[in-house]
Motif scaffolding. Structure first.
Motif, mmCIF file in Angstrom:
data_model
loop_
_atom_site.group_PDB
_atom_site.id
_atom_site.type_symbol
_atom_site.label_atom_id
_atom_site.label_comp_id
_atom_site.label_asym_id
_atom_site.label_seq_id
_atom_site.Cartn_x
_atom_site.Cartn_y
_atom_site.Cartn_z
ATOM 1 N N LEU A 90 -19.301 39.037 58.747
ATOM 2 C CA LEU A 90 -18.218 39.440 59.644
ATOM 3 C C LEU A 90 -18.482 40.830 60.215
ATOM 4 N N ALA A 93 -21.302 40.650 62.804
ATOM 5 C CA ALA A 93 -21.110 39.747 63.937
ATOM 6 C C ALA A 93 -19.922 40.091 64.821
ATOM 7 N N THR A 94 -19.011 40.947 64.358
ATOM 8 C CA THR A 94 -17.798 41.209 65.131
ATOM 9 C C THR A 94 -17.572 42.707 65.303
ATOM 10 N N PRO A 95 -16.796 43.090 66.332
ATOM 11 C CA PRO A 95 -16.426 44.504 66.498
ATOM 12 C C PRO A 95 -15.605 44.980 65.311
ATOM 13 N N ALA A 96 -15.823 46.223 64.928
ATOM 14 C CA ALA A 96 -15.164 46.740 63.723
ATOM 15 C C ALA A 96 -13.768 47.273 63.997
ATOM 16 N N ARG A 97 -13.417 47.508 65.268
ATOM 17 C CA ARG A 97 -12.177 48.214 65.578
ATOM 18 C C ARG A 97 -10.937 47.517 65.025
ATOM 19 N N TYR A 152 -17.289 43.560 53.985
ATOM 20 C CA TYR A 152 -17.057 44.059 55.336
ATOM 21 C C TYR A 152 -17.014 45.575 55.382
#
Length: 253
Positions: A90, A93-97, A152
């Motif tokens: 996760l 693969a995804t933006p952390a904001r 994460y």
């Protein structure tokens, strides 16, 4: 790397290893230190996850006498590995904001659960009053949630695990802390493998922080059994509150 940056990372590693063993949240010492040396946030987060793993191992060594024996503990390890992989994927693969905005509330919520452990137990029932199957499902669910979080982000993983496990396990806080150390080490090993293969790890920083967390983790683990449960809970709650408020300030600032 400048000598002052190296000294900062070693000192942060020592402090983080000790804090992780006692209360959790040591990554909030090493993560800002890595940022201060000039690393961007994602490489700093990934390098931080790899760096704190030796400290978790040392904490397990220091608290191994307080670990429970039996298959119940071993049954938590696959859940921990799978949850950690999911969290690490996760992150990559995804933006952390979006998650950064949620994390402070997770930490503050976990801290509140630990602080209100006894009233909550009276409300939802003490673990010893539940059926074995219900206890197993509850513990597995808590471990899975903690592992995803650890894969994460990782910071305040110890607070999250202690709060959740203390609510669903019929065990002393010292034993819960020892289980937390073992699960944190499994999370750390899993993230190390995933990020070493696929993440932007700064190995020079890791080489400075990791040995320091090893020393701090062992020292911290030896301190835990000497603290009364009330004192240990108070320390974790206070540290968790500070961590949560700091993360909230950083996410909204």
């Amino acid at each position: 790397m400048h000598i002052t940056d190296a000294a900062l990372l070693v000192a942060a590693g020592l402090a983080a290893g000790t804090v992780n063993a006692v209360a959790g949240g040591g990554s909030l010492i090493t993560f800002p230190a890595l940022i201060a040396t000039g690393l961007p946030p994602v490489p700093a987060n990934v390098s931080n996850s790899v760096s704190v793993f030796p400290g978790y191992v040392a904490s397990v060594a220091g608290s191994r006498a307080d670990l429970p024996r039996g298959r119940e503990l071993l049954a938590l390890l696959p859940t921990t590995v799978l949850g950690t992989i999911a969290g690490a994927v996760l992150l990559l693969a995804t933006p952390a904001r979006a998650f950064e905005l949620v994390v402070p509330f997770l930490v503050l919520g976990a801290t509140a659960v630990l602080a209100l452990q006894e009233p909550l137990r009276r409300l939802v029932g003490h673990p010893r009053d539940r059926s074995p199957r219900h206890r197993t499902v509850a513990v597995q669910a808590m471990v899975a949630l903690g592992a995803v979080y650890g894969g994460y982000f990782g910071a305040a993983l110890g607070v999250m695990l202690v709060a959740g496990l203390a609510l669903v396990l019929d065990a002393s806080l010292v034993r819960v802390s020892a289980i937390k150390n073992l699960l944190s080490a499994v999370v750390g090993l899993t993230t190390l493998v995933v990020f070493a293969l696929f993440g932007p790890v700064n190995w020079a920083a890791v080489a400075l922080v990791a040995p320091a967390t090893l020393v701090g983790g062992y020292v911290g683990a030896r301190l835990v059994p000497r603290l009364p449960s009330t004192v240990l809970r108070t320390v974790i709650v206070m540290f968790g509150t500070v961590i949560g408020l700091y993360l909230l300030w950083r996410a909204t600032g």
